[in-house]
Design a protein around this motif. Structure first.
Motif: not given
Length: 385
Positions: A53, A57-60, A62-63, A67, A96, A99, A113
Motif C-alpha cells: 500500500n 499498489m493498494k488497488e492493483p 486488491r485486484a 477473498n 488490513e 491477500y 509499477s
C-alpha cells in the motif's frame, strides 16, 4: 545517489520502487533473461499488504488477491473439521486483510509499477568491489556497473552474501517436500473464501483462494532429500503419500496439472546478524532465507525494502551509517521470523511425532483466538505495526 540492485524478484523490485519514491536513482539487474516466479502463489499478510500500500499498489493488489475470510483445519482421513474460525478479528486488529496472490501476477504488478523496460535482464552478479567512488558490481557476461551502494536481492543462493559475511553459509534442509500449484476453484474440495488445511501423519494439504476463480494449493510430506521424483511421477507420488486421505484431497490430486505443479525441497539458512558491509546490504532471501511455514518470506522482503528506503531517506550521516541503521532495525526481526517458521515447520511436519499429535488434539478445541494471536504477534512486528 545511485543504488545498484541485484535481483528483480519481490525484494529487488520493492526495493527499487521504495528507493525511487525517496528520490534515489536505481539500476536493477536480474540474472535470468525471463523471470519465472518460484512457486505458484504467495500469501501476503497484513504487514506485507501495508508495505505494498505504502509503495502505491493498494488497488492493483486488491485486484489480484483472493477473498480469504476464514480458516479451517480438517482431519486427514475422515475429512471432519477440527476447527473453523473467522479471520475478521485479525483484520480488525491488524488494520488490513491478507491477500493470497499468484506469484506470476504479483511479479507482473511489481514490474509494471517499476517499469519492466528499466530492468536489465541476463545480468548475473558474480562479485562486488568497494572503493573510494562507491561500489562496482561484476557480472558473468564480463560487464560491470558503478554505483554509490549495492543492495543484494539475489535470493537464497546469493553470490554477494559470501562477500558480506566473509564466509559461505550452508542451506539447511527442513525435512520436507512441498508440491504447489494453481487449480480451478471447486467448492466440493473447499469453500471458496476459506483457507482450508487437511492434517495428519505429519503431512498437510492446504488450499487458499486467489483471484480468477482459482485455489492455490500445496501438499507437504516429510521425506529424505534428493529422491528421484519429478513431474512425470507427480500424481502417482501424491496418490501414494496421501493414500486413504479424505475425498476432497483425492479430488484435488485428480484435478491438478502435473505440468504446472512445482516440487520443492524446503530449506532455510541459520539466521546471521550481519546484513551489511560498508556500502553493500543484503535483503530478502539473501539476508534471511526461511521456510514458508508462517507465510512471511515475501512479506519480510517487503518490510526490508521499506525500512531500507526509510533509513537512507531520513539519515544524513552517510550511506554506511544509514545501512547500519537498516541492519539494526532488521536483524533481530528477520531472525525471529526464520526461527518462528522453523518451529512451526517442526510441529507441523512431525519432527517429534508426539508433539505433532498433541497439536492435532489441540486443534479440536481451538476457537481461533490462540492461532490468530500468534499470527498477529508476527504481523505487528513490521514497520507499520
Amino acid at each position: 545517489m545511485k543504488a545498484l540492485i541485484m535481483g528483480a524478484g519481490i525484494g529487488g523490485l520493492c526495493t527499487a520502487i521504495a528507493l525511487r519514491r525517496c528520490g534515489i536513482e536505481t539500476a536493477v539487474f536480474e540474472a535470468v533473461k525471463e523471470i519465472k516466479p518460484v512457486g505458484a502463489a504467495i500469501s501476503i499478510w497484513p504487514n506485507g499488504v501495508k508495505c505494498l500500500n505504502y509503495l502505491g499498489m493498494k488497488e492493483p493488489l486488491r485486484a489480484l488477491g483472493g477473498n480469504m475470510e476464514s480458516m479451517a483445519y480438517h482431519d486427514a482421513f475422515s475429512g471432519a473439521p477440527l476447527t473453523q474460525f473467522s479471520l475478521a478479528p485479525l483484520v480488525a486488529e491488524a488494520g488490513e486483510r491478507p491477500y493470497p496472490v499468484a506469484r506470476a501476477e504479483l511479479q507482473a504488478m511489481l514490474l509494471e509499477s517499476y517499469g519492466r523496460e528499466q530492468v536489465q535482464f541476463g545480468k548475473r552478479a558474480i562479485g562486488v568491489e568497494q572503493h573510494d567512488r562507491g561500489v562496482t558490481a561484476f557480472f558473468n557476461d564480463g560487464s560491470e556497473a558503478q554505483g554509490d551502494l549495492l543492495i543484494a536481492c539475489d535470493g537464497t543462493h546469493s553470490a554477494i552474501r559470501p562477500w558480506v559475511l566473509g564466509e559461505t553459509v550452508p542451506r539447511r534442509y527442513a525435512g520436507y517436500v512441498n508440491w504447489n500449484g494453481l487449480v480451478t476453484l471447486d467448492e466440493s474440495i473447499a469453500p471458496a473464501s476459506q483457507w482450508t488445511t487437511f492434517v495428519g501423519e505429519g503431512k498437510r494439504v492446504s488450499l487458499m483462494p486467489v483471484a480468477g476463480n482459482r485455489f492455490y494449493f500445496f501438499f507437504d510430506v516429510p521425506l529424505p532429500l534428493g529422491l528421484a521424483e519429478d513431474r512425470d511421477t507427480l500424481r502417482a507420488d501424491l496418490q501414494r503419500y496421501f493414500h486413504g486421505w479424505a475425498a476432497p484431497v483425492q479430488r484435488l490430486i485428480s484435478q491438478i496439472d502435473p505440468a504446472t505443479t512445482n516440487r520443492v525441497e524446503i530449506h532455510d539458512i541459520e539466521p546471521f546478524p550481519q546484513l551489511v558491509k560498508g556500502r553493500v546490504a543484503l535483503l530478502g532471501d539473501a539476508a534471511h532465507s526461511t521456510t514458508p511455514d508462517i507465510g512471511q518470506g515475501g512479506c519480510a522482503a517487503m518490510e526490508d525494502a521499506v525500512v531500507l528506503a526509510h533509513c537512507l531517506q531520513t539519515h544524513s550521516l552517510g550511506i554506511e551509517d544509514a545501512l547500519l541503521r537498516y541492519q539494526a532495525s532488521r536483524a533481530e526481526r528477520v531472525k525471529e521470523l526464520v526461527l518462528k517458521a522453523r518451529k512451526r515447520c517442526d510441529i507441523t511436519h512431525g519432527k517429534e511425532i508426539g508433539v505433532t499429535q498433541q497439536w492435532y488434539q489441540e486443534l479440536k478445541s481451538e476457537t481461533g483466538e490462540r492461532v490468530l494471536r500468534g499470527m498477529l504477534d508476527t504481523i505487528q512486528g513490521g514497520p507499520f505495526g
